[in-house]
Design a protein around this motif. Sequence first.
Motif, PDB file in Angstrom:
ATOM      1  N   UNK A  75      16.952  -0.756   7.382  1.00  0.00           N
ATOM      2  CA  UNK A  75      15.958   0.530   7.858  1.00  0.00           C
ATOM      3  C   UNK A  75      15.489   0.549   8.993  1.00  0.00           C
ATOM      4  N   UNK A  76      16.088   1.813   9.699  1.00  0.00           N
ATOM      5  CA  UNK A  76      15.341   2.045  11.008  1.00  0.00           C
ATOM      6  C   UNK A  76      14.279   2.964  11.176  1.00  0.00           C
ATOM      7  N   UNK A  77      13.453   3.219  12.145  1.00  0.00           N
ATOM      8  CA  UNK A  77      12.281   3.786  12.277  1.00  0.00           C
ATOM      9  C   UNK A  77      12.367   5.326  11.527  1.00  0.00           C
ATOM     10  N   UNK A  78      13.478   5.923  11.547  1.00  0.00           N
ATOM     11  CA  UNK A  78      13.592   7.133  11.231  1.00  0.00           C
ATOM     12  C   UNK A  78      13.596   7.125   9.974  1.00  0.00           C
ATOM     13  N   UNK A  79      13.796   6.227   9.196  1.00  0.00           N
ATOM     14  CA  UNK A  79      13.854   5.937   7.606  1.00  0.00           C
ATOM     15  C   UNK A  79      12.435   5.969   7.064  1.00  0.00           C
ATOM     16  N   UNK A  80      11.453   5.363   7.911  1.00  0.00           N
ATOM     17  CA  UNK A  80      10.076   4.851   7.476  1.00  0.00           C
ATOM     18  C   UNK A  80       9.473   6.021   6.938  1.00  0.00           C
ATOM     19  N   UNK A  81       9.373   7.194   7.552  1.00  0.00           N
ATOM     20  CA  UNK A  81       8.372   8.155   7.012  1.00  0.00           C
ATOM     21  C   UNK A  81       8.747   8.748   5.505  1.00  0.00           C
ATOM     22  N   UNK A  82      10.191   8.704   5.071  1.00  0.00           N
ATOM     23  CA  UNK A  82      10.826   8.928   3.968  1.00  0.00           C
ATOM     24  C   UNK A  82      10.434   7.902   2.833  1.00  0.00           C
ATOM     25  N   UNK A  83      10.536   6.647   3.184  1.00  0.00           N
ATOM     26  CA  UNK A  83      10.212   5.691   2.409  1.00  0.00           C
ATOM     27  C   UNK A  83       8.643   5.516   2.041  1.00  0.00           C
ATOM     28  N   UNK A  84       7.821   5.849   3.210  1.00  0.00           N
ATOM     29  CA  UNK A  84       6.450   5.706   2.906  1.00  0.00           C
ATOM     30  C   UNK A  84       6.045   7.067   1.763  1.00  0.00           C
ATOM     31  N   UNK A  85       6.593   8.093   2.118  1.00  0.00           N
ATOM     32  CA  UNK A  85       6.382   9.248   1.138  1.00  0.00           C
ATOM     33  C   UNK A  85       6.658   8.894  -0.259  1.00  0.00           C
ATOM     34  N   UNK A  86       8.093   8.427  -0.441  1.00  0.00           N
ATOM     35  CA  UNK A  86       8.558   7.954  -1.670  1.00  0.00           C
ATOM     36  C   UNK A  86       7.645   7.037  -2.343  1.00  0.00           C
ATOM     37  N   UNK A  87       7.278   5.891  -1.555  1.00  0.00           N
ATOM     38  CA  UNK A  87       6.288   4.798  -2.189  1.00  0.00           C
ATOM     39  C   UNK A  87       4.930   5.719  -2.905  1.00  0.00           C
ATOM     40  N   UNK A  88       4.384   6.548  -2.213  1.00  0.00           N
ATOM     41  CA  UNK A  88       3.332   7.320  -2.550  1.00  0.00           C
ATOM     42  C   UNK A  88       3.556   8.054  -3.729  1.00  0.00           C
ATOM     43  N   UNK A  89       4.648   8.833  -3.945  1.00  0.00           N
ATOM     44  CA  UNK A  89       5.311   9.365  -5.107  1.00  0.00           C
ATOM     45  C   UNK A  89       5.394   8.477  -6.238  1.00  0.00           C
ATOM     46  N   UNK A  90       6.130   7.525  -6.050  1.00  0.00           N
ATOM     47  CA  UNK A  90       6.470   6.497  -7.123  1.00  0.00           C
ATOM     48  C   UNK A  90       5.131   5.751  -7.616  1.00  0.00           C
ATOM     49  N   UNK A  91       4.094   5.446  -6.642  1.00  0.00           N
ATOM     50  CA  UNK A  91       3.072   4.765  -7.165  1.00  0.00           C
ATOM     51  C   UNK A  91       2.193   5.806  -8.121  1.00  0.00           C
ATOM     52  N   UNK A  92       2.164   7.017  -7.618  1.00  0.00           N
ATOM     53  CA  UNK A  92       1.524   8.185  -8.382  1.00  0.00           C
ATOM     54  C   UNK A  92       2.056   8.202  -9.876  1.00  0.00           C
ATOM     55  N   UNK A  93       3.329   8.172  -9.895  1.00  0.00           N
ATOM     56  CA  UNK A  93       3.911   8.279 -11.349  1.00  0.00           C
ATOM     57  C   UNK A  93       3.903   7.096 -11.899  1.00  0.00           C
ATOM     58  N   UNK A  94       3.394   5.934 -11.533  1.00  0.00           N
ATOM     59  CA  UNK A  94       3.496   4.829 -12.238  1.00  0.00           C
ATOM     60  C   UNK A  94       2.117   4.361 -12.356  1.00  0.00           C
ATOM     61  N   UNK A  95       1.148   5.292 -12.073  1.00  0.00           N
ATOM     62  CA  UNK A  95      -0.406   5.162 -12.318  1.00  0.00           C
ATOM     63  C   UNK A  95      -0.890   4.263 -11.378  1.00  0.00           C
ATOM     64  N   UNK A  96      -0.492   3.808 -10.109  1.00  0.00           N
ATOM     65  CA  UNK A  96      -1.237   2.774  -9.515  1.00  0.00           C
ATOM     66  C   UNK A  96      -2.363   3.365  -8.875  1.00  0.00           C
ATOM     67  N   UNK A  97      -3.339   2.327  -8.319  1.00  0.00           N
ATOM     68  CA  UNK A  97      -4.478   2.810  -7.892  1.00  0.00           C
ATOM     69  C   UNK A  97      -4.224   3.382  -6.363  1.00  0.00           C
ATOM     70  N   UNK A  98      -5.147   4.166  -5.621  1.00  0.00           N
ATOM     71  CA  UNK A  98      -4.979   4.734  -4.422  1.00  0.00           C
ATOM     72  C   UNK A  98      -4.864   3.327  -3.542  1.00  0.00           C
ATOM     73  N   UNK A  99      -5.797   2.222  -3.652  1.00  0.00           N
ATOM     74  CA  UNK A  99      -5.574   1.232  -2.999  1.00  0.00           C
ATOM     75  C   UNK A  99      -4.105   0.549  -2.803  1.00  0.00           C
ATOM     76  N   UNK A 100      -3.596   0.335  -4.247  1.00  0.00           N
ATOM     77  CA  UNK A 100      -2.140  -0.156  -4.337  1.00  0.00           C
ATOM     78  C   UNK A 100      -1.081   0.704  -3.493  1.00  0.00           C
ATOM     79  N   UNK A 101      -1.412   1.892  -3.875  1.00  0.00           N
ATOM     80  CA  UNK A 101      -0.331   2.940  -3.237  1.00  0.00           C
ATOM     81  C   UNK A 101      -0.410   2.770  -1.623  1.00  0.00           C
TER      82      UNK A 101
END
Length: 192
Positions: A57-83
């Motif tokens: 996972x190179x530097x250019x992939x990191x923003x996409x993975x960060x945004x996807x983490x946030x989207x998945x966290x919201x869908x899973x009902x994770x807390x803002x702190x966990x996200x």
Amino acid sequence: MSLENPAALEFLLARRSRPAKTLVAPAPTRDQLMPLLTAAARSPDHGKLEPWRFIVLEKGAMPRLAALTEDCGKALGKSPEDIAKGRSQFDQGQLAVAVIEVQRPSEKVPAIEQTYSAGAVCLALLNAALAAGWGANWLSGWAIHDRDFCAQALRLAENERVAGLIHIATEGSAPPERPRPDLGAITQWVSE
């Protein structure tokens, strides 16, 4: 021929992971990363199944993975702190190697041994990076254990899962030493 290697033993006795949040640019180039991946691929592998593979996972992939983490966290009902914690390794990441456990059908090699082999690859890669002078850290987190995240982020197959994310870059600051296990409390000797 002696197999003794005091320098390697001294390194292992003093090795210390570097917190991922302290790793800064530059990260290893592809050419610099290949010997580290080669060293990791020499890990114990019962049955020569190669029950693992690498996704860099190179530097250019990191923003996409960060945004996807946030989207998945919201869908899973994770807390803002966990996200926030889940996405921070991608927000701050310079380069990470996802060590992917690949469960292979085998009558001789149980699934758990394939899992152990993938874990050995994670540690070997971590130690190879540290021995090469890089800062490195082995992370996981809720996102990489979520099947939907892994399918979208890494396109993992049903027989695959992330054994660990090995973050590798330049050490920004030296970490303090941390307490180590009491060997007397965790070691049992059997003589008969």
